[in-house]
Design a protein around this motif. Structure first.
Motif: not given
Length: 223
Positions: A121, A125-126, A129-130, A138-139, A142-144, A146-147
């Motif tokens: 990832v 992008v991370i 969000y941070e 949530q990261i 919804h990020v790690l 999901r991506e």
């Protein structure tokens, strides 16, 4: 046609039972391995240096244990933990008797595949969000996850195929399934037809799993 009918009459029931046992071993072991391996993969990523939960001791310990288990061939692991398996589930044979070694073999493999997928990832992008103050939990979801879900599915597909191969080797200790059938009848009793059918069924099973995994991963990548 008569020969095929005769083979089905003689071996049809045994082969059907073996297929069911193989599906049981793979599905149960895979489900437990995913429950263990996926969180371990997240911990491997999040406890790395410069990550949110950076902890060199936790990361080092997990990394060491996973590397040790993954370095042991399954057939050796199978015999090595026989006493532990018997203590834990009361038997070391049959479907129940091989679940423990299958999980111990597969869970670290899934953890490593999960780690690789999450590390792909984009760091930018991370960080975005941070910067918005999004919580780490949530990261992760919804990020790690999901991506990287397409890569995770492909990793799980590889793990499942490896697990199918391991269930075949479990036949050496009376684990049941197609491997047990091939070993007891195809090898020990020289029933060549049984061996050929077993190999064909395993090939079909592996090809089916790979095709399904590829399709699901491709669909997730488009979404």
């Amino acid at each position: 046609m008569t020969a095929i009918q005769e083979f089905i009459d003689n071996w049809g029931e045994d082969i059907w039972v073996s297929v069911i046992q193989t599906f049981q071993m793979v599905s149960i072991s895979l489900a437990i391995s995913i429950l263990i391996g996926l969180p371990l993969g997240v911990l491997l990523v999040m406890t790395r240096p410069e990550k949110a939960w950076s902890n060199k001791f936790v990361f080092g310990f997990l990394n060491l244990i996973i590397n040790i288990i993954r370095s042991i061939p399954f057939i050796i692991l199978l015999f090595f933990i026989l006493p532990f398996t018997k203590f834990l589930v009361g038997t070391s044979i049959g479907v129940r008797g091989v679940i423990v070694p299958l999980v111990i073999y597969t869970a670290p493999y899934i953890a490593r595949l999960m780690e690789t997928a999450l590390l792909e990832v984009d760091r930018g992008v991370i960080e975005a969000y941070e910067a918005m103050g999004i919580k780490t939990r949530q990261i992760i979801w919804h990020v790690l996850v999901r991506e990287s879900r397409s890569s995770i599915v492909l990793g799980l597909t590889i793990a499942t195929i490896s697990l199918i191969g391991a269930t075949a080797m479990a036949g050496l200790v009376g684990g049941g399934g197609l491997g047990d059938l091939a070993y007891r009848y195809g090898h020990l009793r020289y029933e060549v037809d049984v061996m050929y059918v077993t190999v064909i069924l395993l090939i079909i099973l592996v090809q089916g799993m790979q095709s399904l995994g590829n399709r699901v991963a491709a669909k997730l990548k488009k979404d």
